[in-house]
Design an enzyme around this catalytic site. Structure first.
Site, PDB file in Angstrom:
ATOM      1  N   ARG A 189     -16.639 -15.333   4.540  1.00 49.58           N
ATOM      2  CA  ARG A 189     -15.752 -14.210   5.183  1.00 49.58           C
ATOM      3  C   ARG A 189     -16.729 -12.650   4.496  1.00 49.58           C
ATOM      4  O   ARG A 189     -16.837 -12.718   3.289  1.00 49.58           O
ATOM      5  CB  ARG A 189     -14.531 -14.152   4.548  1.00 49.58           C
ATOM      6  CG  ARG A 189     -13.521 -15.157   5.350  1.00 49.58           C
ATOM      7  CD  ARG A 189     -12.103 -14.777   4.921  1.00 49.58           C
ATOM      8  NE  ARG A 189     -11.646 -14.678   3.520  1.00 49.58           N
ATOM      9  CZ  ARG A 189     -10.606 -14.344   2.873  1.00 49.58           C
ATOM     10  NH1 ARG A 189      -9.602 -13.951   3.636  1.00 49.58           N
ATOM     11  NH2 ARG A 189     -10.593 -14.140   1.594  1.00 49.58           N
ATOM     12  N   ASP A 244       3.879 -10.124   7.893  1.00 45.95           N
ATOM     13  CA  ASP A 244       3.050 -10.039   6.789  1.00 45.95           C
ATOM     14  C   ASP A 244       1.760  -9.198   6.843  1.00 45.95           C
ATOM     15  O   ASP A 244       0.975  -9.569   7.654  1.00 45.95           O
ATOM     16  CB  ASP A 244       2.530 -11.563   6.183  1.00 45.95           C
ATOM     17  CG  ASP A 244       1.971 -11.453   4.683  1.00 45.95           C
ATOM     18  OD1 ASP A 244       1.215 -10.550   4.483  1.00 45.95           O
ATOM     19  OD2 ASP A 244       1.951 -12.506   4.375  1.00 45.95           O
ATOM     20  N   PHE A 271      -1.240 -17.601   6.656  1.00 48.35           N
ATOM     21  CA  PHE A 271      -1.452 -17.761   5.533  1.00 48.35           C
ATOM     22  C   PHE A 271      -0.701 -18.686   4.913  1.00 48.35           C
ATOM     23  O   PHE A 271       0.585 -18.580   5.004  1.00 48.35           O
ATOM     24  CB  PHE A 271      -1.347 -16.604   4.371  1.00 48.35           C
ATOM     25  CG  PHE A 271      -1.931 -16.325   3.366  1.00 48.35           C
ATOM     26  CD1 PHE A 271      -3.326 -16.148   3.172  1.00 48.35           C
ATOM     27  CD2 PHE A 271      -1.623 -16.734   2.035  1.00 48.35           C
ATOM     28  CE1 PHE A 271      -4.186 -16.077   2.110  1.00 48.35           C
ATOM     29  CE2 PHE A 271      -2.183 -16.614   1.007  1.00 48.35           C
ATOM     30  CZ  PHE A 271      -3.525 -16.477   0.812  1.00 48.35           C
ATOM     31  N   TYR A 288      -3.153  -5.775  -3.749  1.00 50.80           N
ATOM     32  CA  TYR A 288      -4.250  -5.742  -4.408  1.00 50.80           C
ATOM     33  C   TYR A 288      -5.467  -5.977  -3.354  1.00 50.80           C
ATOM     34  O   TYR A 288      -6.499  -6.170  -3.995  1.00 50.80           O
ATOM     35  CB  TYR A 288      -4.278  -6.786  -5.338  1.00 50.80           C
ATOM     36  CG  TYR A 288      -3.683  -8.401  -4.878  1.00 50.80           C
ATOM     37  CD1 TYR A 288      -4.447  -8.919  -4.031  1.00 50.80           C
ATOM     38  CD2 TYR A 288      -2.405  -8.650  -5.070  1.00 50.80           C
ATOM     39  CE1 TYR A 288      -4.001 -10.240  -3.679  1.00 50.80           C
ATOM     40  CE2 TYR A 288      -1.792  -9.800  -4.626  1.00 50.80           C
ATOM     41  CZ  TYR A 288      -2.608 -10.589  -3.931  1.00 50.80           C
ATOM     42  OH  TYR A 288      -2.115 -11.896  -3.524  1.00 50.80           O
ATOM     43  N   LYS A 289      -5.301  -6.010  -2.140  1.00 57.00           N
ATOM     44  CA  LYS A 289      -6.299  -6.071  -1.285  1.00 57.00           C
ATOM     45  C   LYS A 289      -7.134  -4.702  -1.118  1.00 57.00           C
ATOM     46  O   LYS A 289      -7.482  -4.221  -1.917  1.00 57.00           O
ATOM     47  CB  LYS A 289      -6.228  -6.897  -0.003  1.00 57.00           C
ATOM     48  CG  LYS A 289      -5.640  -8.441  -0.518  1.00 57.00           C
ATOM     49  CD  LYS A 289      -5.090  -9.306   0.454  1.00 57.00           C
ATOM     50  CE  LYS A 289      -4.933 -10.558  -0.070  1.00 57.00           C
ATOM     51  NZ  LYS A 289      -3.900 -11.515   0.934  1.00 57.00           N
TER      52      LYS A 289
END
Ligand code: PLP
Length: 428
Positions: free
Chosen positions: A388, A209, A130, A234-235
């Site tokens: 996605r 991560d 990321f 928050y995912k």
């Protein structure tokens, strides 16, 4: 696990009917059944428990009890919430804390690790990481006087990173590996244990991560002997937009690592207001400053749902739903110039599938802003050509997966996407 799937909506409905976790969808706020949400890997849905907690935090804890709520509830929440996250990732109490953003936590842990490994000067990551992770590392290298080198493992197939590619980059100078467990674009998933063992053999530390895997895949940090980890809440954890992140440090490393941001929340006695910093014991020293309480308070109720469902069950359903999605893609879409941009083997994937098409951006726009369909499908787009499709097993249904693939097919067959602009929005 081998599945045998059939096409057709009746079959999709029978999969939902027999689903062990089907009741968990009722734990979520679902405003409109005609909106199919396939972006839980970017921002998880609101749980009813978090909604209730937030209203309570606002009215009762803040409104009525004001500053007293710090002692009664809020002050201990970063550690309490961290201990719950620990249960989801196979860590022990006292090894996880909730604080700051993933980017800041990555900074803190990478700096601390490089200080510990000061005779070594190389950091290994990969081209799928990321971007914030790479930016943070580049910044750290600048701050430390440009004496370190960031080396990125390449991909042979554009989807995965071969372990041999990573291994070939390790030298006696390698201080730290910084890798994302699941690649945000292709969904490629590393074998954490294998990579960690490879690094340890050469004396390097590993910082994982977990942002794109936590809450959807099985993670055993203690069993796999992981040194350090960070990740979002928050995912797939459904903590809410901007909810603070977590960091993990293996117990035996705690003593050896110092936080590079010495804020008062990481001091042993913040309210003594001493003029000299004196780090707190254990994981608490990696706190920085006052946490965003509203966001923080929404996380724990959402975690309780995951703990109740069981991460093993969630992971099983994620694999089954992803395989079902791939089955439908192969049946319905591959003859329309789509390509699968994710690994074939479910053990090598996270919980989203990347579907590639040269018109990916406009297809996404047509899915999100339909003109002639009652169905609104929300995936997301990642440059240059990826749609996605995120599967959040606690609330995504098999029927939704089926309808989404049908809708994508319709958009391409009827060339609906041609009505949309390819000028990118600020957030995609
Ligand atoms: C989403 C995500 C982030 C986001 O970091 P923030 O600091 O919360 O913006 C970082 N790393 C990975 C791998 C992610 O998927």
């Amino acid at each position: 696990m081998n599945y045998s799937f059939k096409n057709g909506i009746e079959f999709a409905r029978s999969l939902d009917h027999n689903d062990l976790l089907k009741e968990f969808r009722n734990e979520f706020f679902i405003a409109d059944k005609n909106i199919i949400y396939l972006d839980g890997n970017s921002l998880g849905r609101l749980t009813l428990k978090s909604e209730k907690q937030l209203l309570k935090t606002i009215k009762s804890e803040w409104g009525e009890n004001l500053i007293e709520s710090w002692n009664k509830i809020w002050y201990s929440k970063p550690l309490e919430t961290g201990n719950k996250i620990a249960q989801i990732i196979g860590a022990s109490p006292g090894e996880v804390i909730v604080s700051d953003s993933t980017s800041v936590n990555l900074y803190k842990l990478a700096m601390a690790a490089l200080k510990l490994q000061k005779e070594r000067s190389e950091i290994v990551s990969d081209v799928f990481n990321f971007p914030t992770d790479l930016y943070i590392l580049q910044g750290i290298i600048g701050n430390l006087g440009n004496n370190h080198k960031l080396i990125l493992a390449e991909s042979n197939d554009g989807i995965s990173i071969g372990l041999e590619n990573l291994e070939s980059l390790i030298t006696e100078k390698t201080a730290l590996f910084v890798l994302s467990h699941v690649a945000f674009k292709s969904s490629f998933k590393y074998d954490i244990k294998k990579v960690t063992d490879i690094a340890h053999k050469k004396g390097a530390l590993v910082l994982w991560d977990l942002s794109h895997s936590i809450g959807a895949t099985e993670i055993e940090l203690n069993k796999w002997n992981v040194d350090l980890a960070v990740g979002c809440t928050y995912k797939y954890l459904n903590g809410g937009p901007g909810s603070p992140a977590f960091l993990y440090i293996r117990k035996d490393l705690l003593e050896k690592l110092d936080s590079p941001i010495q804020g008062w929340f990481g001091d042993s006695k913040p309210f003594a207001f001493d003029l000299e910093y004196n780090p707190a014991k254990g994981i608490l020293k990696f706190l920085t400053g006052t946490p965003p309480v509203l966001n923080l308070m929404a996380i724990e109720p959402a975690l309780d749902i995951i703990l109740k469902a069981g991460i093993k069950n969630i992971n099983e359903k994620s694999k089954k739903q992803s395989e079902y999605l791939l089955f439908l893609i192969k049946n319905e879409l591959l003859n329309l110039d789509f390509k699968i941009g994710s690994p074939e083997n479910p053990e090598d994937r996270g919980s989203h599938i990347s579907l590639q098409h040269r018109e990916a951006y406009r297809i996404c726009q047509a899915l999100i802003n339909p003109e002639n369909s009652p169905l609104k499908v929300i995936p997301d787009f990642r440059e240059p050509d990826n749609i996605r499709l995120g599967i959040a097993p606690l609330y995504t249904t098999f029927e939704e997966i089926y309808l989404s693939v049908k809708r994508i097919k319709e958009i391409v067959e009827k060339e609906e996407y041609k009505k949309y602009s390819s000028v990118r929005n600020k957030v995609t």
